[in-house]
Design an enzyme around this catalytic site. Structure first.
Site, PDB file in Angstrom:
ATOM      1  N   CYS A 166       0.807  -1.221   0.000  1.00 55.78           N
ATOM      2  CA  CYS A 166       0.000   0.000   0.000  1.00 55.78           C
ATOM      3  C   CYS A 166       0.839   1.269   0.000  1.00 55.78           C
ATOM      4  O   CYS A 166       0.299   2.375   0.002  1.00 55.78           O
ATOM      5  CB  CYS A 166      -0.952  -0.031   1.181  1.00 55.78           C
ATOM      6  N   HIS A 306      -2.232   8.082   5.986  1.00 53.79           N
ATOM      7  CA  HIS A 306      -2.527   6.770   5.412  1.00 53.79           C
ATOM      8  C   HIS A 306      -3.937   6.379   5.851  1.00 53.79           C
ATOM      9  O   HIS A 306      -4.728   5.913   5.049  1.00 53.79           O
ATOM     10  CB  HIS A 306      -1.476   5.748   5.880  1.00 53.79           C
ATOM     11  N   GLU A 317      -0.243   5.094  13.340  1.00 55.48           N
ATOM     12  CA  GLU A 317       0.075   6.275  12.527  1.00 55.48           C
ATOM     13  C   GLU A 317       0.028   7.541  13.390  1.00 55.48           C
ATOM     14  O   GLU A 317       0.852   8.446  13.220  1.00 55.48           O
ATOM     15  CB  GLU A 317      -0.904   6.384  11.351  1.00 55.48           C
ATOM     16  N   LYS A 338      -9.410   8.344   2.653  1.00 48.87           N
ATOM     17  CA  LYS A 338      -9.912   6.967   2.517  1.00 48.87           C
ATOM     18  C   LYS A 338     -11.299   6.829   3.134  1.00 48.87           C
ATOM     19  O   LYS A 338     -12.012   5.870   2.861  1.00 48.87           O
ATOM     20  CB  LYS A 338      -8.943   5.979   3.178  1.00 48.87           C
ATOM     21  N   HIS A 343      -9.766   2.116   0.563  1.00 45.80           N
ATOM     22  CA  HIS A 343      -8.319   1.976   0.460  1.00 45.80           C
ATOM     23  C   HIS A 343      -7.931   1.511  -0.953  1.00 45.80           C
ATOM     24  O   HIS A 343      -8.165   0.373  -1.326  1.00 45.80           O
ATOM     25  CB  HIS A 343      -7.831   0.979   1.500  1.00 45.80           C
ATOM     26  N   PHE A 403       2.054  -3.359   3.938  1.00 42.83           N
ATOM     27  CA  PHE A 403       2.361  -4.686   4.480  1.00 42.83           C
ATOM     28  C   PHE A 403       3.778  -5.068   4.065  1.00 42.83           C
ATOM     29  O   PHE A 403       4.161  -4.901   2.900  1.00 42.83           O
ATOM     30  CB  PHE A 403       1.392  -5.749   3.926  1.00 42.83           C
TER      31      PHE A 403
END
Lengths: 417, 87
Positions: A166, A306, A317, A338, A343, A403
């Site tokens: 991502c 994010h 975050e 988002k 996402h 990830f």
């Protein structure tokens, strides 16, 4: 001219997204808090998550012939459409106002053609190896978006993709910035494209418990930083920027939309899917970006987070922002778009960077929608439920985490000569 | 199955696969030079012929010589006749 003296500006933007497939439309929707998330016909009973931010309004025939459409996975359609728009806005044309070999492309995808992989895997199983399509590989490889865009527009400069889940889209912009800074190209298309609406992908993310199960309220299911958040909502699309060396852009009288002033990348070295729990990984990427830009934390007027709406991401975050920005983290503004797009995975950094540039241009930041229940661990100013005008906005921080423990941070600044 | 229907079905597969107009798909049209096919297209075309007509795998050396629409129709008709003969 020394490599480090070369400055890089943004001269074009293009988007394909759940909230619109033209820049003006998507931007208007984001400022108005319009959600692009709805029920998915692809994911019915049995799926924990049955909603998503699908690309619904792209007229792909405007961009690609029926034969081209057949030979490309949909993530490549998005890369093409966003690139065409960005190029049109920039006015750059390889072979006319820039040599083909000085113009490159770095548009990434976190996964590539997952629907193609799933369909051909089924064909292998049901019809045997000789019925597997010869288009399987060119359609599934994650670098075909950037490859095809280069073929289409004769871009013969550096051309490759980056895989960091991502964070792929944002790493691409940061690395494309370096390509120009070090002198290997004078312009780069940069960003991400992803088909996040894939039943195989959604089933797999659901099995990880990474996705929401708030299927009854699609539009409010993505609720970054809210105490009731329960996972991310899948999204799809692309965001592409034209990055151009400053003197090149000035010489041809291009409109300069913003400057890319800093970039940092770091690794968590912690866990395959969980971010390092103290936020130190992402914080290091932010600190590197600030140092490259020569800016202090106090210069950052807005952070496009994010903000995935998973319990873990938003908490970590927030810690990362506090580590990197200190007490100033409480004073700056943060939001996650988002909440409206879902996402977009590898496309997220591309699309959200377009948001950052628009925020600088219009001096306004979109809000974080669906934020009604404060989480004690998420205690910053997330612009809850409404856009906010930021008349003094000069520098915007964009952060993405992937990830595998990949972190990317890019800083966009108002260009002031 | 008469000859016209084989030709028509071949033609419509070619139109769909190669994204060309029906009037371009004449008997003498060459796949690569005239219909703008690349090597991947030709593989997919052959796979579609095999599955549309229920033919056994068409050998690679036959595919190499099947350069025009007419040659493809000719081969498929012959293969169908042989198949019919076996049945």
């Amino acid at each position: 001219m020394q490599v480090s003296e070369r400055r890089v500006v943004v001269t074009g933007l293009g988007v394909v997204s759940p909230v619109g497939c033209r820049l003006d439309e998507a931007w208007k929707n984001l400022l108005a808090g319009v959600s692009g998330i709805a029920r998915l016909e692809e994911c019915g009973e049995g799926f924990r998550c049955q909603i998503g931010g699908k690309v619904r309004t792209l007229d792909v025939n405007v961009y690609l012939s029926p034969k081209e459409q057949q030979r490309l996975d949909s993530f490549c359609w998005y890369a093409v459409a966003a690139s065409d728009q960005a190029l049109e806005q920039s006015g750059l044309k390889a072979g006319e106002n820039i040599p083909c070999e000085r113009f490159g492309s770095l548009i990434s995808s976190g996964i590539g053609g997952l629907n193609t992989i799933a369909a051909q895997g089924l064909r292998l199983d049901q019809a045997g190896p000789r019925q597997v399509s010869p288009m399987t590989i060119p359609m599934m490889i994650a670098d075909m978006g950037t490859g095809y865009v280069a073929i289409r527009h004769h871009l013969q400069g550096p051309n490759f993709g980056i895989v960091s889940a991502c964070a792929s889209g944002l790493h691409s912009i940061g690395e494309a910035w370096w390509v120009i800074k070090r002198g290997d190209a004078d312009a780069m298309l940069a960003g991400g494209a992803e088909e996040g609406i894939s039943s195989l992908g959604i089933a797999a993310f659901c099995s990880m418990r990474a996705m929401t199960s708030n299927n009854d309220e699609p539009e409010s299911a993505s609720r970054p930083f809210d105490a009731t958040r329960d996972g991310f909502v899948p999204g799809a699309g692309a965001g592409v920027l034209v990055l151009e060396e400053l003197e090149h852009a000035k010489a041809r009288g291009a409109e300069i939309l913003a400057e890319v002033t800093g970039y940092g990348a770091s690794g968590d070295a912690y866990h395959i899917t969980a971010p390092s729990s103290d936020g130190s990984g992402a914080a290091r990427a932010i600190k590197t970006a600030l140092a490259r830009a020569g800016l202090s934390a106090e210069a950052i007027g807005y952070v496009n987070a994010h903000g995935t709406s998973t319990p873990m991401n938003d908490k970590v975050e927030t810690k990362a922002l506090k580590l990197a920005l200190g007490d100033y983290a409480y004073k700056t503004t943060v939001s996650s778009t988002k909440s409206m797009t879902g996402h977009m995975l590898g496309a997220a950094g591309g699309f959200e960077s377009v948001v950052c540039v628009q925020a600088i241009r219009d001096r306004i930041a979109p809000g974080t929608m669906n934020l009604h229940h404060p989480d004690p661990e998420c205690d910053l100013d997330y612009l809850p439920n409404a856009a906010r005008e930021l008349p003094e906005l000069r520098n915007v921080l964009k952060l993405n985490m992937g990830f595998g423990g990949h972190n990317a941070a890019v800083i966009y600044s108002r260009y002031e000569g | 199955m008469d000859a016209a229907s084989v030709a028509d079905r071949v033609k419509s597969i070619i139109v769909e696969q190669l994204g060309v107009r029906e009037d371009q798909v004449v008997t003498d049209a060459r796949f690569i030079e005239d219909l703008n096919a690349d090597s991947l297209d030709t593989v997919e075309l052959v796979m579609k012929f095999e599955s549309e007509f229920g033919l056994p795998t068409i050998p690679d050396d036959v595919v190499e010589n099947m350069q025009t629409v007419g040659k493809a129709v000719e081969y498929i008709e012959k293969a169908l006749a042989e198949k019919g003969g076996e049945a």
